[in-house]
Design a protein around this motif. Structure first.
Motif, PDB file in Angstrom:
ATOM      1  N   ARG A   1      15.480 -61.174   0.566  1.00 52.47           N
ATOM      2  CA  ARG A   1      16.288 -62.289   1.062  1.00 52.47           C
ATOM      3  C   ARG A   1      17.382 -61.715   1.960  1.00 52.47           C
ATOM      4  N   ILE A   2      17.919 -62.536   2.839  1.00 53.69           N
ATOM      5  CA  ILE A   2      19.011 -62.072   3.692  1.00 53.69           C
ATOM      6  C   ILE A   2      20.248 -61.840   2.827  1.00 53.69           C
ATOM      7  N   ARG A   3      20.696 -60.596   2.804  1.00 56.59           N
ATOM      8  CA  ARG A   3      21.912 -60.281   2.064  1.00 56.59           C
ATOM      9  C   ARG A   3      23.133 -60.340   2.968  1.00 56.59           C
ATOM     10  N   ALA A   4      22.960 -59.898   4.207  1.00 59.34           N
ATOM     11  CA  ALA A   4      24.067 -59.937   5.168  1.00 59.34           C
ATOM     12  C   ALA A   4      23.505 -59.720   6.565  1.00 59.34           C
ATOM     13  N   ILE A   5      24.224 -60.215   7.552  1.00 57.92           N
ATOM     14  CA  ILE A   5      23.928 -59.936   8.958  1.00 57.92           C
ATOM     15  C   ILE A   5      25.233 -59.484   9.596  1.00 57.92           C
ATOM     16  N   HIS A   6      25.221 -58.289  10.174  1.00 59.86           N
ATOM     17  CA  HIS A   6      26.443 -57.689  10.712  1.00 59.86           C
ATOM     18  C   HIS A   6      26.336 -57.456  12.212  1.00 59.86           C
ATOM     19  N   GLU A   7      27.384 -57.771  12.929  1.00 57.94           N
ATOM     20  CA  GLU A   7      27.572 -57.258  14.279  1.00 57.94           C
ATOM     21  C   GLU A   7      28.034 -55.806  14.152  1.00 57.94           C
ATOM     22  N   VAL A   8      27.429 -54.918  14.916  1.00 60.49           N
ATOM     23  CA  VAL A   8      27.831 -53.515  14.848  1.00 60.49           C
ATOM     24  C   VAL A   8      29.166 -53.358  15.582  1.00 60.49           C
ATOM     25  N   PRO A   9      30.212 -52.873  14.889  1.00 58.85           N
ATOM     26  CA  PRO A   9      31.570 -52.883  15.450  1.00 58.85           C
ATOM     27  C   PRO A   9      31.918 -51.660  16.296  1.00 58.85           C
ATOM     28  N   VAL A  10      30.953 -51.178  17.068  1.00 59.79           N
ATOM     29  CA  VAL A  10      31.230 -50.072  17.986  1.00 59.79           C
ATOM     30  C   VAL A  10      30.702 -50.465  19.357  1.00 59.79           C
ATOM     31  N   PRO A  11      31.245 -49.897  20.431  1.00 63.86           N
ATOM     32  CA  PRO A  11      30.816 -50.284  21.777  1.00 63.86           C
ATOM     33  C   PRO A  11      29.323 -50.057  21.997  1.00 63.86           C
ATOM     34  N   ARG A  12      28.742 -50.859  22.892  1.00 62.63           N
ATOM     35  CA  ARG A  12      27.315 -50.733  23.188  1.00 62.63           C
ATOM     36  C   ARG A  12      26.985 -49.382  23.815  1.00 62.63           C
ATOM     37  N   GLN A  13      27.859 -48.858  24.647  1.00 59.13           N
ATOM     38  CA  GLN A  13      27.639 -47.539  25.229  1.00 59.13           C
ATOM     39  C   GLN A  13      27.886 -46.486  24.148  1.00 59.13           C
ATOM     40  N   ARG A  14      26.826 -45.801  23.715  1.00 59.24           N
ATOM     41  CA  ARG A  14      26.946 -44.892  22.578  1.00 59.24           C
ATOM     42  C   ARG A  14      26.375 -43.523  22.900  1.00 59.24           C
ATOM     43  N   ASP A  15      26.990 -42.518  22.294  1.00 58.40           N
ATOM     44  CA  ASP A  15      26.429 -41.178  22.287  1.00 58.40           C
ATOM     45  C   ASP A  15      26.786 -40.549  20.949  1.00 58.40           C
ATOM     46  N   ALA A  16      26.416 -39.296  20.768  1.00 57.76           N
ATOM     47  CA  ALA A  16      26.550 -38.656  19.457  1.00 57.76           C
ATOM     48  C   ALA A  16      27.982 -38.657  18.937  1.00 57.76           C
ATOM     49  N   ARG A  17      28.963 -38.714  19.826  1.00 50.89           N
ATOM     50  CA  ARG A  17      30.361 -38.666  19.387  1.00 50.89           C
ATOM     51  C   ARG A  17      30.742 -39.869  18.536  1.00 50.89           C
ATOM     52  N   ILE A  18      30.039 -40.987  18.727  1.00 53.16           N
ATOM     53  CA  ILE A  18      30.387 -42.201  17.984  1.00 53.16           C
ATOM     54  C   ILE A  18      30.173 -42.006  16.488  1.00 53.16           C
ATOM     55  N   ARG A  19      29.234 -41.110  16.139  1.00 55.52           N
ATOM     56  CA  ARG A  19      28.936 -40.872  14.724  1.00 55.52           C
ATOM     57  C   ARG A  19      30.113 -40.237  13.977  1.00 55.52           C
ATOM     58  N   ASP A  20      31.018 -39.621  14.723  1.00 58.67           N
ATOM     59  CA  ASP A  20      32.153 -38.932  14.099  1.00 58.67           C
ATOM     60  C   ASP A  20      33.399 -39.804  14.006  1.00 58.67           C
ATOM     61  N   THR A  21      33.301 -41.062  14.420  1.00 65.03           N
ATOM     62  CA  THR A  21      34.479 -41.920  14.407  1.00 65.03           C
ATOM     63  C   THR A  21      34.665 -42.575  13.044  1.00 65.03           C
ATOM     64  N   ALA A  22      35.904 -42.909  12.734  1.00 65.23           N
ATOM     65  CA  ALA A  22      36.208 -43.582  11.468  1.00 65.23           C
ATOM     66  C   ALA A  22      35.550 -44.956  11.415  1.00 65.23           C
ATOM     67  N   GLU A  23      35.480 -45.628  12.555  1.00 57.69           N
ATOM     68  CA  GLU A  23      34.886 -46.962  12.603  1.00 57.69           C
ATOM     69  C   GLU A  23      33.405 -46.917  12.241  1.00 57.69           C
ATOM     70  N   PHE A  24      32.698 -45.922  12.781  1.00 59.77           N
ATOM     71  CA  PHE A  24      31.274 -45.774  12.483  1.00 59.77           C
ATOM     72  C   PHE A  24      31.076 -45.437  11.008  1.00 59.77           C
ATOM     73  N   ALA A  25      31.883 -44.526  10.494  1.00 60.38           N
ATOM     74  CA  ALA A  25      31.769 -44.134   9.087  1.00 60.38           C
ATOM     75  C   ALA A  25      32.042 -45.313   8.163  1.00 60.38           C
ATOM     76  N   ALA A  26      33.040 -46.124   8.508  1.00 61.92           N
ATOM     77  CA  ALA A  26      33.369 -47.277   7.672  1.00 61.92           C
ATOM     78  C   ALA A  26      32.223 -48.286   7.664  1.00 61.92           C
ATOM     79  N   PHE A  27      31.626 -48.509   8.834  1.00 60.77           N
ATOM     80  CA  PHE A  27      30.545 -49.489   8.915  1.00 60.77           C
ATOM     81  C   PHE A  27      29.311 -49.017   8.156  1.00 60.77           C
ATOM     82  N   THR A  28      28.941 -47.748   8.309  1.00 57.18           N
ATOM     83  CA  THR A  28      27.786 -47.256   7.562  1.00 57.18           C
ATOM     84  C   THR A  28      28.064 -47.285   6.061  1.00 57.18           C
ATOM     85  N   GLY A  29      29.325 -47.106   5.686  1.00 56.85           N
ATOM     86  CA  GLY A  29      29.680 -47.228   4.273  1.00 56.85           C
ATOM     87  C   GLY A  29      29.464 -48.638   3.749  1.00 56.85           C
TER      88      GLY A  29
END
Length: 249
Positions: A214-242
């Motif tokens: 069942r649908i548990r949640a639907i999330h907008e990804v809270p990081v810019p559309r232009q992405r590269d490997a550096r985004i993985r090291d941001t607090a925002e990315f870590a919080a969202f994956t958490g």
């Protein structure tokens, strides 16, 4: 963005090997928007791949509705990439990519040029004459992606396409997929078990519960559309994956 496809109250029940009724999906509703990348995540057995097969038209025994803004033409509008590349071992990279075009009425020259353009797009220009046995796992998956794009589908469905690859190759192919999206702006639906992959690739993430899905949640990804490997090291990315990881527990 406008809606490309809307799933409405979709459910799936199948009969187990022992004759019992198993509910794989229950009352699933969400929208896929034109030109977006949407990721489906959830525990094993929650119906992610089943849902992808429904969208592909490979499984029509379900309840509810899939409402397309423009109904797809089978064999033209939907591209599918599986976890295993499933390339034909007796055909070269060029001929594997060209396979989907051979019954579409194109000339031999048109087919070859389209295949070569896609091989160039996925970074395999120097391997057009090679055979699958001569390629690494990541290279074979690049060929599979090029093959799925050959007839210019309106939507690309990907069922754990990078799940069998090592971490370095997987990260590289994620970046290549984003580059392909930048060039084509295809609507893409990707099934993955990785919350990091979902967050890195997608515009939105649909989280399914354990079976019945069942649908548990639907999330907008809270990081810019232009992405590269550096985004993985941001607090925002870590919080969202958490957050995503917590919803899967």
């Amino acid at each position: 963005m406008t809606d490309f496809l809307a799933a409405r109250n979709v459910g799936k029940v199948y009969t187990s090997a022992k004759g019992g009724q198993v509910t794989a999906l229950d009352d699933v509703s969400f929208e896929i928007q034109d030109h977006e990348i949407i990721a489906l995540i959830g525990p094993s057995g929650c119906g992610k791949s089943t849902l992808l097969r429904m969208i592909a038209g490979l499984d029509d025994s379900f309840t509810g509705e899939l409402n397309w803004a423009v109904p797809p033409k089978r064999g033209y509008d939907i591209g599918f990439v599986f976890q295993e590349p499933a390339l034909l071992p007796w055909r070269s990279v060029l001929k594997n990519v060209a396979l989907g075009l051979e019954s579409k009425g194109h000339s031999t020259a048109e087919i070859k040029q389209r295949a070569l353009d896609l091989i160039e797009m996925v970074g395999l220009r120097d391997f057009a004459s090679s055979y699958p046995s001569e390629l690494s796992g990541g290279m074979r998956q690049r060929v599979a992606i090029a093959r799925a794009l050959a007839y210019d589908p309106r939507i690309l469905l990907m069922d754990e396409p990078f799940g069998a690859l090592d971490a370095i190759t997987r990260d590289a192919l994620q970046d290549e997929l984003l580059q392909i999206w930048e060039q084509t702006h295809k609507t893409i639906v990707i099934v993955t078990h990785s919350v990091e992959e979902a967050a890195y690739l997608a515009d939105r993430v649909v989280v399914l519960s354990a079976r019945p899905g069942r649908i548990r949640a639907i999330h907008e990804v809270p990081v810019p559309r232009q992405r590269d490997a550096r985004i993985r090291d941001t607090a925002e990315f870590a919080a969202f994956t958490g957050v995503l990881r917590g919803e899967l527990e």
